[in-house]
Write a protein that holds these residues in place. Structure first.
Motif, short mmCIF file in Angstrom:
data_model
loop_
_atom_site.label_atom_id
_atom_site.label_comp_id
_atom_site.label_asym_id
_atom_site.label_seq_id
_atom_site.Cartn_x
_atom_site.Cartn_y
_atom_site.Cartn_z
N ASP A 13 0.79 -1.04 -0.12
CA ASP A 13 -0.09 0.09 -0.04
C ASP A 13 1.10 1.08 0.01
O ASP A 13 1.06 1.96 0.92
N PRO A 14 1.38 1.44 -1.17
CA PRO A 14 2.27 2.75 -1.22
C PRO A 14 1.79 4.07 -1.28
O PRO A 14 0.73 4.11 -1.29
N ALA A 15 2.41 5.05 -0.34
CA ALA A 15 1.96 6.32 -0.43
C ALA A 15 1.97 7.01 -1.72
O ALA A 15 3.11 7.66 -1.93
N GLU A 16 1.08 6.82 -2.50
CA GLU A 16 1.06 7.64 -3.89
C GLU A 16 -0.09 8.45 -4.13
O GLU A 16 -0.17 8.97 -5.14
N TRP A 17 -1.02 8.74 -3.29
CA TRP A 17 -2.26 9.36 -3.50
C TRP A 17 -1.88 10.85 -2.88
O TRP A 17 -1.52 11.06 -1.66
N ARG A 18 -2.44 11.85 -3.51
CA ARG A 18 -2.21 13.35 -2.96
C ARG A 18 -3.63 14.21 -3.41
O ARG A 18 -4.53 13.66 -4.10
N VAL A 19 -3.92 14.81 -2.25
CA VAL A 19 -5.30 15.69 -2.35
C VAL A 19 -4.94 17.11 -2.43
O VAL A 19 -4.14 17.59 -1.78
N LEU A 20 -5.57 17.70 -3.44
CA LEU A 20 -5.59 19.25 -3.52
C LEU A 20 -6.71 19.86 -2.97
O LEU A 20 -7.98 19.54 -3.30
N VAL A 21 -6.62 20.89 -1.87
CA VAL A 21 -7.40 21.72 -1.16
C VAL A 21 -7.22 23.05 -1.05
O VAL A 21 -6.02 23.36 -0.68
N ASN A 22 -7.88 24.02 -1.74
CA ASN A 22 -7.83 25.33 -1.59
C ASN A 22 -6.24 25.67 -2.21
O ASN A 22 -5.49 26.34 -1.72
N GLU A 23 -6.09 25.20 -3.52
CA GLU A 23 -4.76 25.36 -4.03
C GLU A 23 -3.60 24.79 -3.00
O GLU A 23 -2.34 25.25 -3.47
N VAL A 24 -3.85 24.02 -2.28
CA VAL A 24 -2.79 23.39 -1.52
C VAL A 24 -2.69 22.09 -1.44
O VAL A 24 -3.70 21.24 -1.49
N ALA A 93 -11.35 26.39 18.48
CA ALA A 93 -11.03 27.17 17.13
C ALA A 93 -10.44 28.03 17.28
O ALA A 93 -10.39 29.18 18.33
N LYS A 94 -9.42 28.50 16.68
CA LYS A 94 -8.63 29.76 16.51
C LYS A 94 -9.20 30.55 15.18
O LYS A 94 -8.96 30.14 14.02
N LEU A 95 -9.74 31.54 15.29
CA LEU A 95 -10.68 32.25 14.57
C LEU A 95 -9.85 33.74 14.23
O LEU A 95 -9.38 34.16 15.10
N THR A 96 -10.04 34.01 12.80
CA THR A 96 -9.73 35.49 12.45
C THR A 96 -10.86 36.16 12.04
O THR A 96 -12.10 35.61 11.99
N GLN A 135 -20.59 21.69 8.25
CA GLN A 135 -21.26 22.83 8.27
C GLN A 135 -20.37 23.96 8.75
O GLN A 135 -20.26 25.17 8.59
N LEU A 136 -19.36 23.70 9.71
CA LEU A 136 -18.35 24.53 10.18
C LEU A 136 -17.46 25.00 9.13
O LEU A 136 -17.18 26.23 8.98
N ASN A 137 -17.06 23.95 8.13
CA ASN A 137 -16.48 24.39 6.92
C ASN A 137 -17.05 25.38 6.06
O ASN A 137 -16.28 26.24 5.26
N GLN A 138 -18.19 25.44 6.16
CA GLN A 138 -18.81 26.30 5.50
C GLN A 138 -18.98 27.80 6.09
O GLN A 138 -19.12 28.72 5.42
N THR A 139 -18.70 27.72 7.14
CA THR A 139 -18.75 28.96 8.18
C THR A 139 -17.22 29.70 8.21
O THR A 139 -17.24 30.80 8.44
N VAL A 140 -16.30 28.90 8.31
CA VAL A 140 -15.02 29.32 8.60
C VAL A 140 -14.31 29.54 7.41
O VAL A 140 -14.52 29.06 6.35
N THR A 141 -13.25 30.57 7.66
CA THR A 141 -12.46 30.96 6.50
C THR A 141 -11.16 29.89 6.25
O THR A 141 -10.93 29.20 7.22
N SER A 142 -10.42 29.94 5.30
CA SER A 142 -9.15 29.09 5.21
C SER A 142 -8.20 29.50 6.27
O SER A 142 -7.22 28.65 6.78
N ALA A 143 -8.21 30.71 6.80
CA ALA A 143 -7.31 31.01 7.86
C ALA A 143 -7.69 30.62 9.09
O ALA A 143 -6.93 30.78 10.06
N ASP A 144 -8.82 30.13 9.32
CA ASP A 144 -9.25 29.81 10.78
C ASP A 144 -9.07 28.31 10.91
O ASP A 144 -8.95 27.36 9.95
N GLN A 145 -8.74 27.92 12.23
CA GLN A 145 -8.32 26.50 12.51
C GLN A 145 -9.41 26.00 13.40
O GLN A 145 -9.71 26.79 14.41
#
Length: 178
Positions: A13-24, A93-96, A135-145
């Motif tokens: 099971d080699p590590a060969e998969w990558r995921v693109l999220v918000n250009e990262v 949450a660490k929010l901006t 639901q929280l993902n739709q609420t926070v920004t990409s800068a929020d953790q």
């Protein structure tokens, strides 16, 4: 088992998969990890995924090894949500900016909640963890953790913590103490 006898599963099971999220780009991950992400609803049919080094990013539903797992994850649960499905969550949450106002508004719609200290909320809700995360993902920004701990089941979910934190959390959360 000594290190000389340890199984090397990297060929199986080699590590060969990558995921693109918000250009990262995150990864590489094994197919087993990808199946786990699908079960956790962190990867869905439209998530941009690449297989192999240099592979093109395509929606996950276009990758044959992931299709059956995506269908299983999308299949409606036989059990209906009800009183027996109530969970207690701890949300950290660490929010901006004005993120706290939106987060509190979302928590208010999802169940009963209380702010325990700055950046920490307790929530009692019949909403499942994957839906709460969405639901929280739709609420926070990409800068929020955000980290979501289901105190009822012991499961974790998080948003925007980054690859390093992702790796550390997975190593610790279910680790053997030996």
């Amino acid at each position: 088992m000594s290190s000389e006898q340890a199984l090397d599963l990297s060929e199986m099971d080699p590590a060969e998969w990558r995921v693109l999220v918000n250009e990262v780009v995150y990864g590489p991950y094994t197919l087993g990890q990808m199946v786990g992400f699908i079960a956790e609803k962190r990867v869905g049919p439209g998530t941009q995924v690449a297989e192999g080094d240099g592979g093109a990013f395509l929606p996950a539903q276009q990758h044959h090894p992931l299709v059956a797992h995506l269908k299983d994850a999308l299949r409606p649960s036989v059990q209906k949500e009800g009183v027996e499905d109530v969970s207690n969550y701890l949300i950290i949450a660490k929010l901006t900016g004005t993120g706290e106002i939106q987060l509190v508004s979302t928590l208010n719609r999802l169940g009963k909640f209380a702010q325990i200290m700055p950046g920490v909320w307790a929530l009692r809700s019949s909403v499942r963890q994957a839906r709460l995360r969405d639901q929280l993902n739709q609420t926070v920004t990409s800068a929020d953790q955000v980290m979501i701990a289901n105190a009822t089941t012991g499961r974790l979910a998080w948003l925007n913590l980054g690859l390093e934190a992702d790796v550390h959390i997975r190593r610790v959360w279910s680790a053997d103490l030996d």
